[in-house]
Motif scaffolding. Structure first.
Motif, PDB file in Angstrom:
ATOM      1  N   VAL A 191       0.842  -1.202   0.000  1.00  0.00           N
ATOM      2  CA  VAL A 191       0.000   0.000   0.000  1.00  0.00           C
ATOM      3  C   VAL A 191       0.876   1.250   0.000  1.00  0.00           C
ATOM      4  CG1 VAL A 191      -1.674   1.333   1.354  1.00  0.00           C
ATOM      5  CG2 VAL A 191      -1.954  -1.145   1.103  1.00  0.00           C
ATOM      6  N   LEU A 192       1.913   1.260   0.833  1.00  0.00           N
ATOM      7  CA  LEU A 192       2.808   2.416   0.883  1.00  0.00           C
ATOM      8  C   LEU A 192       3.522   2.617  -0.451  1.00  0.00           C
ATOM      9  CD1 LEU A 192       4.199   1.944   4.494  1.00  0.00           C
ATOM     10  CD2 LEU A 192       2.656   3.760   3.705  1.00  0.00           C
ATOM     11  N   SER A 193       3.911   1.538  -1.102  1.00  0.00           N
ATOM     12  CA  SER A 193       4.538   1.635  -2.429  1.00  0.00           C
ATOM     13  C   SER A 193       3.573   2.229  -3.445  1.00  0.00           C
ATOM     14  CB  SER A 193       5.013   0.269  -2.906  1.00  0.00           C
ATOM     15  OG  SER A 193       6.089  -0.180  -2.118  1.00  0.00           O
ATOM     16  N   ASP A 194       2.321   1.785  -3.404  1.00  0.00           N
ATOM     17  CA  ASP A 194       1.313   2.331  -4.310  1.00  0.00           C
ATOM     18  C   ASP A 194       1.086   3.822  -4.059  1.00  0.00           C
ATOM     19  OD1 ASP A 194       1.008  -0.153  -5.468  1.00  0.00           O
ATOM     20  OD2 ASP A 194      -0.861  -0.621  -4.392  1.00  0.00           O
ATOM     21  N   LEU A 195       1.025   4.211  -2.802  1.00  0.00           N
ATOM     22  CA  LEU A 195       0.842   5.621  -2.467  1.00  0.00           C
ATOM     23  C   LEU A 195       2.034   6.460  -2.942  1.00  0.00           C
ATOM     24  CD1 LEU A 195      -0.658   5.333   1.126  1.00  0.00           C
ATOM     25  CD2 LEU A 195      -1.832   6.167  -0.936  1.00  0.00           C
ATOM     26  N   LYS A 196       3.242   5.917  -2.785  1.00  0.00           N
ATOM     27  CA  LYS A 196       4.431   6.626  -3.246  1.00  0.00           C
ATOM     28  C   LYS A 196       4.387   6.793  -4.765  1.00  0.00           C
ATOM     29  CE  LYS A 196       9.402   6.413  -3.703  1.00  0.00           C
ATOM     30  NZ  LYS A 196      10.576   5.575  -3.654  1.00  0.00           N
ATOM     31  N   SER A 197       4.016   5.747  -5.492  1.00  0.00           N
ATOM     32  CA  SER A 197       3.906   5.824  -6.949  1.00  0.00           C
ATOM     33  C   SER A 197       2.899   6.887  -7.363  1.00  0.00           C
ATOM     34  CB  SER A 197       3.495   4.475  -7.526  1.00  0.00           C
ATOM     35  OG  SER A 197       4.509   3.523  -7.309  1.00  0.00           O
ATOM     36  N   PHE A 198       1.775   6.926  -6.679  1.00  0.00           N
ATOM     37  CA  PHE A 198       0.761   7.936  -6.966  1.00  0.00           C
ATOM     38  C   PHE A 198       1.303   9.332  -6.706  1.00  0.00           C
ATOM     39  CE2 PHE A 198      -2.541  10.838  -5.580  1.00  0.00           C
ATOM     40  CZ  PHE A 198      -3.446  10.770  -6.625  1.00  0.00           C
ATOM     41  N   ALA A 199       1.976   9.504  -5.581  1.00  0.00           N
ATOM     42  CA  ALA A 199       2.528  10.817  -5.230  1.00  0.00           C
ATOM     43  C   ALA A 199       3.550  11.277  -6.275  1.00  0.00           C
ATOM     44  CB  ALA A 199       3.159  10.760  -3.833  1.00  0.00           C
TER      45      ALA A 199
ATOM     46  N   LYS B 180       7.835   3.648   4.628  1.00  0.00           N
ATOM     47  CA  LYS B 180       7.936   2.236   4.247  1.00  0.00           C
ATOM     48  C   LYS B 180       9.104   1.565   4.956  1.00  0.00           C
ATOM     49  CE  LYS B 180       8.179  -0.867   0.315  1.00  0.00           C
ATOM     50  NZ  LYS B 180       8.307  -1.006  -1.129  1.00  0.00           N
ATOM     51  N   LEU B 181      10.234   2.270   5.089  1.00  0.00           N
ATOM     52  CA  LEU B 181      11.383   1.710   5.807  1.00  0.00           C
ATOM     53  C   LEU B 181      11.050   1.464   7.280  1.00  0.00           C
ATOM     54  CD1 LEU B 181      14.292   3.843   4.316  1.00  0.00           C
ATOM     55  CD2 LEU B 181      13.831   1.416   3.909  1.00  0.00           C
ATOM     56  N   ILE B 182      10.370   2.420   7.874  1.00  0.00           N
ATOM     57  CA  ILE B 182       9.981   2.274   9.285  1.00  0.00           C
ATOM     58  C   ILE B 182       9.013   1.103   9.444  1.00  0.00           C
ATOM     59  CG2 ILE B 182       8.723   3.364  11.190  1.00  0.00           C
ATOM     60  CD1 ILE B 182       9.893   6.052  10.108  1.00  0.00           C
ATOM     61  N   ALA B 183       8.045   1.003   8.551  1.00  0.00           N
ATOM     62  CA  ALA B 183       7.072  -0.094   8.615  1.00  0.00           C
ATOM     63  C   ALA B 183       7.763  -1.445   8.470  1.00  0.00           C
ATOM     64  CB  ALA B 183       6.005   0.085   7.534  1.00  0.00           C
ATOM     65  N   ALA B 184       8.700  -1.547   7.535  1.00  0.00           N
ATOM     66  CA  ALA B 184       9.407  -2.816   7.324  1.00  0.00           C
ATOM     67  C   ALA B 184      10.202  -3.198   8.566  1.00  0.00           C
ATOM     68  CB  ALA B 184      10.326  -2.714   6.108  1.00  0.00           C
ATOM     69  N   ALA B 185      10.851  -2.217   9.182  1.00  0.00           N
ATOM     70  CA  ALA B 185      11.622  -2.490  10.400  1.00  0.00           C
ATOM     71  C   ALA B 185      10.705  -2.927  11.539  1.00  0.00           C
ATOM     72  CB  ALA B 185      12.429  -1.257  10.806  1.00  0.00           C
ATOM     73  N   GLU B 186       9.582  -2.271  11.670  1.00  0.00           N
ATOM     74  CA  GLU B 186       8.658  -2.625  12.744  1.00  0.00           C
ATOM     75  C   GLU B 186       8.045  -4.006  12.531  1.00  0.00           C
ATOM     76  OE1 GLU B 186       5.702  -0.242  15.657  1.00  0.00           O
ATOM     77  OE2 GLU B 186       5.816   0.437  13.581  1.00  0.00           O
ATOM     78  N   ILE B 187       7.707  -4.326  11.296  1.00  0.00           N
ATOM     79  CA  ILE B 187       7.167  -5.659  10.987  1.00  0.00           C
ATOM     80  C   ILE B 187       8.207  -6.725  11.301  1.00  0.00           C
ATOM     81  CG2 ILE B 187       6.458  -7.166   9.089  1.00  0.00           C
ATOM     82  CD1 ILE B 187       5.072  -4.649   7.882  1.00  0.00           C
TER      83      ILE B 187
END
Length: 72
Positions: free
Chosen positions: A10-18, A34-41
């Motif tokens: 979802v974050l990748s899609d939002l970045k592409s849209f932006a 996205k980096l923060i989310a990946a680290a937290e996951i």
């Protein structure tokens, strides 16, 4: 795919849209997010593995750690 990794897509899609719409600052912020989310996951995954191996989680009942007063 782990149960929480969908958010990275979802974050990748939002970045592409932006980026496609000239929202460059937002695109950069979403990249950081996205980096923060990946680290937290990954952290949650490691915590779950530790719990399944019989070790306490990071919020266990260990009595001597950071934040505990150490008066003589």
């Amino acid at each position: 795919m782990q149960q929480n990794e969908w958010i990275l897509d979802v974050l990748s899609d939002l970045k592409s849209f932006a980026m496609a719409n000239g929202l460059n600052a937002l695109a950069e912020q979403l990249d950081d997010t996205k980096l923060i989310a990946a680290a937290e996951i990954a952290s949650k995954h490691e915590e779950a593995l530790a719990l399944s191996n019989g070790r306490k989680g990071r919020f266990g009942t260990h009595l001597g750690g950071a934040g505990r007063s150490q008066r003589a």
